[in-house]
Design an enzyme around this catalytic site. Structure first.
Site, PDB file in Angstrom:
ATOM      1  N   LYS A   4       2.986   0.287  16.429  1.00  0.00           N
ATOM      2  CA  LYS A   4       4.127   0.271  15.504  1.00  0.00           C
ATOM      3  C   LYS A   4       4.138   1.545  14.648  1.00  0.00           C
ATOM      4  O   LYS A   4       5.177   2.118  14.375  1.00  0.00           O
ATOM      5  CB  LYS A   4       4.022  -0.958  14.591  1.00  0.00           C
ATOM      6  CG  LYS A   4       5.146  -1.063  13.593  1.00  0.00           C
ATOM      7  CD  LYS A   4       5.004  -2.311  12.722  1.00  0.00           C
ATOM      8  CE  LYS A   4       6.127  -2.380  11.695  1.00  0.00           C
ATOM      9  NZ  LYS A   4       5.916  -3.419  10.696  1.00  0.00           N
ATOM     10  N   GLN A   5       2.947   1.971  14.193  1.00  0.00           N
ATOM     11  CA  GLN A   5       2.893   3.086  13.236  1.00  0.00           C
ATOM     12  C   GLN A   5       1.501   3.725  13.249  1.00  0.00           C
ATOM     13  O   GLN A   5       0.563   3.166  13.826  1.00  0.00           O
ATOM     14  CB  GLN A   5       3.210   2.576  11.842  1.00  0.00           C
ATOM     15  CG  GLN A   5       2.177   1.635  11.256  1.00  0.00           C
ATOM     16  CD  GLN A   5       2.741   0.792  10.124  1.00  0.00           C
ATOM     17  OE1 GLN A   5       3.270  -0.277  10.355  1.00  0.00           O
ATOM     18  NE2 GLN A   5       2.589   1.276   8.898  1.00  0.00           N
ATOM     19  N   TRP A   7       0.841  -1.211   0.000  1.00  0.00           N
ATOM     20  CA  TRP A   7       0.000   0.000   0.000  1.00  0.00           C
ATOM     21  C   TRP A   7       0.869   1.252   0.000  1.00  0.00           C
ATOM     22  O   TRP A   7       0.392   2.347  -0.281  1.00  0.00           O
ATOM     23  CB  TRP A   7      -0.959  -0.014   1.202  1.00  0.00           C
ATOM     24  CG  TRP A   7      -0.301   0.135   2.561  1.00  0.00           C
ATOM     25  CD1 TRP A   7       0.768  -0.549   3.037  1.00  0.00           C
ATOM     26  CD2 TRP A   7      -0.696   1.032   3.611  1.00  0.00           C
ATOM     27  NE1 TRP A   7       1.056  -0.159   4.319  1.00  0.00           N
ATOM     28  CE2 TRP A   7       0.172   0.812   4.695  1.00  0.00           C
ATOM     29  CE3 TRP A   7      -1.712   1.986   3.746  1.00  0.00           C
ATOM     30  CZ2 TRP A   7       0.070   1.517   5.901  1.00  0.00           C
ATOM     31  CZ3 TRP A   7      -1.811   2.682   4.945  1.00  0.00           C
ATOM     32  CH2 TRP A   7      -0.921   2.446   6.005  1.00  0.00           C
ATOM     33  N   ASP A   8       2.161   1.083   0.284  1.00  0.00           N
ATOM     34  CA  ASP A   8       3.115   2.199   0.228  1.00  0.00           C
ATOM     35  C   ASP A   8       2.986   2.944  -1.103  1.00  0.00           C
ATOM     36  O   ASP A   8       3.089   4.163  -1.157  1.00  0.00           O
ATOM     37  CB  ASP A   8       4.561   1.681   0.344  1.00  0.00           C
ATOM     38  CG  ASP A   8       4.813   0.795   1.551  1.00  0.00           C
ATOM     39  OD1 ASP A   8       3.880   0.107   1.975  1.00  0.00           O
ATOM     40  OD2 ASP A   8       5.953   0.774   2.052  1.00  0.00           O
ATOM     41  N   GLU A  56       0.655  -3.025  12.808  1.00  0.00           N
ATOM     42  CA  GLU A  56       0.746  -4.502  12.732  1.00  0.00           C
ATOM     43  C   GLU A  56       1.063  -5.164  14.061  1.00  0.00           C
ATOM     44  O   GLU A  56       1.171  -6.388  14.120  1.00  0.00           O
ATOM     45  CB  GLU A  56       1.831  -4.884  11.718  1.00  0.00           C
ATOM     46  CG  GLU A  56       1.505  -4.428  10.315  1.00  0.00           C
ATOM     47  CD  GLU A  56       2.599  -4.747   9.313  1.00  0.00           C
ATOM     48  OE1 GLU A  56       3.752  -4.929   9.723  1.00  0.00           O
ATOM     49  OE2 GLU A  56       2.285  -4.796   8.116  1.00  0.00           O
TER      50      GLU A  56
HETATM   51  C1  BGC Z   1       4.860  -1.694   7.578  1.00  0.00           C
HETATM   52  C2  BGC Z   1       3.842  -1.688   6.460  1.00  0.00           C
HETATM   53  C3  BGC Z   1       4.552  -1.406   5.157  1.00  0.00           C
HETATM   54  C4  BGC Z   1       5.684  -2.381   4.939  1.00  0.00           C
HETATM   55  C5  BGC Z   1       6.481  -2.062   3.683  1.00  0.00           C
HETATM   56  C6  BGC Z   1       5.959  -2.684   7.269  1.00  0.00           C
HETATM   57  O1  BGC Z   1       6.934  -2.640   8.257  1.00  0.00           O
HETATM   58  O2  BGC Z   1       4.251  -2.025   8.799  1.00  0.00           O
HETATM   59  O3  BGC Z   1       2.855  -0.717   6.705  1.00  0.00           O
HETATM   60  O4  BGC Z   1       3.641  -1.490   4.110  1.00  0.00           O
HETATM   61  O5  BGC Z   1       6.572  -2.322   6.033  1.00  0.00           O
HETATM   62  O6  BGC Z   1       7.040  -0.803   3.755  1.00  0.00           O
END
Ligand code: BGC
Length: 772
Positions: free
Chosen positions: A609-610, A358-359, A498
């Site tokens: 995490k984010q 999704w990035d 996550e």
């Molecule tokens: C993140 C995801 C991201 C992926 C690739 C993961 O560590 O939690 O949101 O899409 O890295 O960058």
């Protein structure tokens, strides 16, 4: 002075210092991070900045090509490390003098020229025998002929002279994860090695699963700086899977010899005969020569920068970081190819197998929508081309419509593995692909934003609408009805954070699912009004049953969206977790893991995490009032560890929105410097594509306050930091190239090229103006 390290020719070539990223010291332990940081890409391939001179252990050469994936013994199809074409081994009286063979190393410098897409390097090496040699290098991957690349090496023996021996090699023994025995995989079989009709060396390789052929050809041109040809002899040899052109030449003390290593790399993706194609390309390259090819490459970069440059006056460090991020972003995707996408680590490293996440849609695509709409179109077409696979993916998982894979490579199948191995050898079941479904809404939202920015209604009508409807169908089938509470919910799901997986009713996912369904309905209704026949065609193609509109609407109204005001619970039960706050930060202002988190399952405590709820508010701004956004920003920011590089840029954007300019700027730094400072500690694995795109968004959408208003008008509400006196950049808005100049309390928009019949309006702090 940087230029003083180099000879006259390089001094003439190298750009002004504000365009340069410089590595001033050689510490072998930093090599791998610099190999990503100084990696070059040209829209077809990416090549890490490894040392070609050989002998060094701390280097991982890699050449990745868009669309060349293979699985073999790996957990998933991964971007293949293709034969290493950069090798040039150098010897004097059998003593090698590559950078790793040093007794002493002086005057080391390595410079990435962002303006021109060139990597320079210079140093003086002293070997065990006391011989001192000056080495200077120029490397580029041609942007004008994307199958070509070259390295020029200047060699000047400073206290000796005589007969030098060289090996110009192509090394096809290359593997992925070469320094990681547990994960090491060789993805290629070598089919053929030859001397390229006496012109150099050639290797034909083939991916092991799909049998895709790759041709790699190299050839050298050798000259003294006086222009005199000085090659003594040349022989072709093979060493197993290494093709090698041996050659020797005399160099006197203090004399300089120039070796141009020219390379051509082709794949069966673009030609049916990779050998013939390599041969023709090398022959042509030899005729044109290093310098002329380099000049046309530089011209291409000039043109790219004319559109992509973003000038920040008053903040030279941020200016440089933004240019770095833009450089790597614009260099990577293909302007010609709609079958490939952008990997989470660009074409600069092996982490995440070169897969698109999704990035792409939510972090990277906005930059291309506004700056290179032709590339944006390829990126959205990539998803359309894989729509059928997304439908299969939904079916495999028991859903309807189209479910895009969490990780996507060339086939569109789910590439996120169900099982993986920790570095210590323990196997673990990876549930990300099972539960993290929000990528499907991201694909749709990215596509919708593409159409809003470019006004490419043709795309929407012929392709986009099918993405929209099929993804809406997926979400409808993903919902379950809770009779007791009388609402639809999404159970067992993972949101962007996550560390809590799976959960019930993740606010982010529920809201985005609803948005996806509502937007599909809105678009279908619009088409119905405009053209009943066209509408009927979509209904038929998507097999929508009679009365679906009312049904979808009813369901959407009952999707449990947790709350739209006040403090929003990230998912059901989040507020009951052990509450832990972040209290310490490192020297890069990155939060440190709180003590409480060590040894505890992450899903039992409140640390994230984010960005999750914050991400939701960033995307669906109009759903939440400002006070709600402020409250949630304050709450979740204190609990977010930013262990994903996707997080800081969104915190910058949201910090600005809620008026926390201090925290916003700190987050911009964390995002923009992620690789320059290596603040996530993993730059060696590749360049963080999402934070590069997120940093651009933070400046343009955040500080410059640019957005498409609710009424569809382009609008600006700048909020520059006190030390920024102006920001300048360009956009393509509805097909017109416009220069934007933003000063503290002033703004000026002008057409790059005037189309007299068109007058574009925009809003500046609620005042309507016209582009000049
Ligand atoms: C993140 C995801 C991201 C992926 C690739 C993961 O560590 O939690 O949101 O899409 O890295 O960058």
């Amino acid at each position: 002075m940087i230029k003083n390290h180099f000879n006259k020719e390089i001094r003439k070539l190298i750009s002004a210092s504000e365009w340069l990223i410089v590595r001033k010291e050689y510490k072998p332990e930093e090599n791998l991070a610099y190999e990503s940081l100084f990696g070059l890409a040209n829209g077809k391939m990416g090549n890490r900045a490894a040392f070609a001179e050989g002998g060094n252990k701390k280097t991982l050469p890699a050449n990745y090509i868009h669309g060349v994936f293979d699985k073999s013994e790996a957990f998933m199809r991964e971007l293949v490390n293709t034969p290493n074409w950069i090798d040039l081994k150098m010897y004097f009286l059998r003593e090698p003098f590559g950078i790793g063979d040093k007794k002493e190393l002086n005057n080391f410098i390595s410079v990435l020229d962002l303006k021109k897409g060139i990597l320079f390097r210079s140093y003086i090496i002293t070997t065990e025998s006391g011989r001192k040699t000056k080495i200077e290098k120029i490397k580029f991957l041609s942007r004008s002929n994307k199958s070509l690349a070259a390295i020029r090496t200047y060699i000047t023996p400073l206290n000796y002279g005589g007969l030098f021996e060289f090996e110009n090699r192509i090394d096809a023994t290359i593997t992925n994860f070469a320094d990681f025995p547990r994960f090491k995989v060789k993805h290629l079989n070598t089919l053929e090695l030859n001397n390229l009709q006496g012109k150099g060396a050639f290797v034909k390789s083939q991916t092991r699963d799909f049998g895709l052929e790759i041709g790699t050809a190299v050839s050298v041109d050798v000259k003294k700086n006086t222009g005199e040809d000085c090659l003594k002899s040349k022989h072709f040899r093979t060493f197993g899977e290494i093709a090698c052109e041996f050659f020797d030449l005399e160099i006197a003390e203090n004399e300089t010899v120039m070796i141009d290593k020219l390379a051509a790399i082709t794949t069966e993706r673009e030609t049916s005969n990779v050998y013939q194609s390599c041969l023709e390309k090398i022959n042509k390259f030899k005729k044109v020569g290093f310098k002329e090819e380099l000049n046309s490459h530089i011209k291409e970069y000039n043109q790219l920068w004319e559109k992509a440059d973003l000038v920040i006056e008053g903040d030279s460090k941020m200016q440089q970081a933004l240019r770095y991020n833009i450089f790597q972003l614009m260099s990577t995707p293909s302007p010609e190819d709609n079958q490939t996408n952008i990997g989470a680590k660009l074409l600069h490293g092996e982490e995440y197998g070169g897969h698109a996440f999704w990035d792409t849609e939510l972090f990277v695509l906005p930059f291309f929508n506004w700056v290179f709409p032709n590339i944006a179109q390829n990126l959205v077409e990539y998803r359309y081309n894989l729509l059928e696979k997304a439908k299969e993916n939904a079916e495999i998982n028991g859903y309807q419509g189209a479910k895009y894979p969490w990780e996507s490579a060339d086939t569109g199948e789910e590439e996120c593995p169900a099982w993986t191995i920790e570095p210590d050898g323990t196997c673990y079941r990876c549930y990300v692909a099972d539960y993290e479904h929000h990528v499907t809404a991201a694909v749709t939202m990215g596509m919708v934003n593409y159409v809003k920015t470019t006004d490419d209604q043709e795309f929407m009508k012929n392709k986009g609408i099918y993405i929209l409807v099929e993804t809406a169908k997926f979400w409808l089938s993903r919902l379950t009805f809770n009779e007791e509470k009388d609402f639809y919910e999404i159970l067992k799901v993972t949101g962007p954070d996550e560390w809590h997986e799976p959960v019930d009713n993740n606010a982010y996912t529920n809201h985005l699912a609803k948005w996806n369904i509502d937007y599909a309905l809105e678009k279908l209704r619009k088409y119905k009004k405009e053209n009943e026949d066209f509408y009927q065609k979509i209904i038929k193609n998507c097999e929508l049953e009679l009365g679906f509109e009312q049904k979808w609407q009813k369901i959407s109204q009952k999707i449990y969206t947790v709350a739209e005001q006040g403090l929003i619970e990230q998912f059901e039960g989040y507020f009951n977790l052990e509450d832990v706050l972040i209290k310490k930060w490192d020297e890069n202002k990155m939060p440190l893991m709180p003590k409480e988190l060590k040894g505890k399952p992450k899903n039992e405590i409140s640390i994230l995490k984010q960005a999750d709820v914050i991400m939701l508010m960033f995307l669906l701004e109009n759903k939440f009032d400002l006070e709600t956004q402020r409250l949630n920003f304050d709450y979740y920011e204190k609990r977010t560890l930013h262990r994903s590089s996707l997080s800081p840029s969104i915190h910058c954007l949201m910090g600005l929105r809620v008026g926390d300019t201090k925290r916003a700027y700190d987050y911009l730094e964390r995002s923009a410097y992620v690789d320059l400072d290596n603040n996530q500690g993993n730059t060696r694995e590749g360049i963080h594509a999402a934070s590069a795109g997120g940093s651009w968004q933070a400046v343009v959408f955040g500080y410059c306050g640019m957005k498409i208003a609710k009424d569809g008008m382009l609008s600006f509400e700048p909020n520059l930091p006190t030390n920024w006196s102006k920001v300048k950049y360009s956009i393509t808005w509805k097909g017109q190239l416009i220069d934007v100049l933003i000063k503290k309390d002033k703004i000026d928009l002008s057409y790059r090229k005037r189309v007299p019949t068109k007058k574009i309006k925009y809003k500046f702090k609620d005042e309507i103006k016209f582009v000049n």
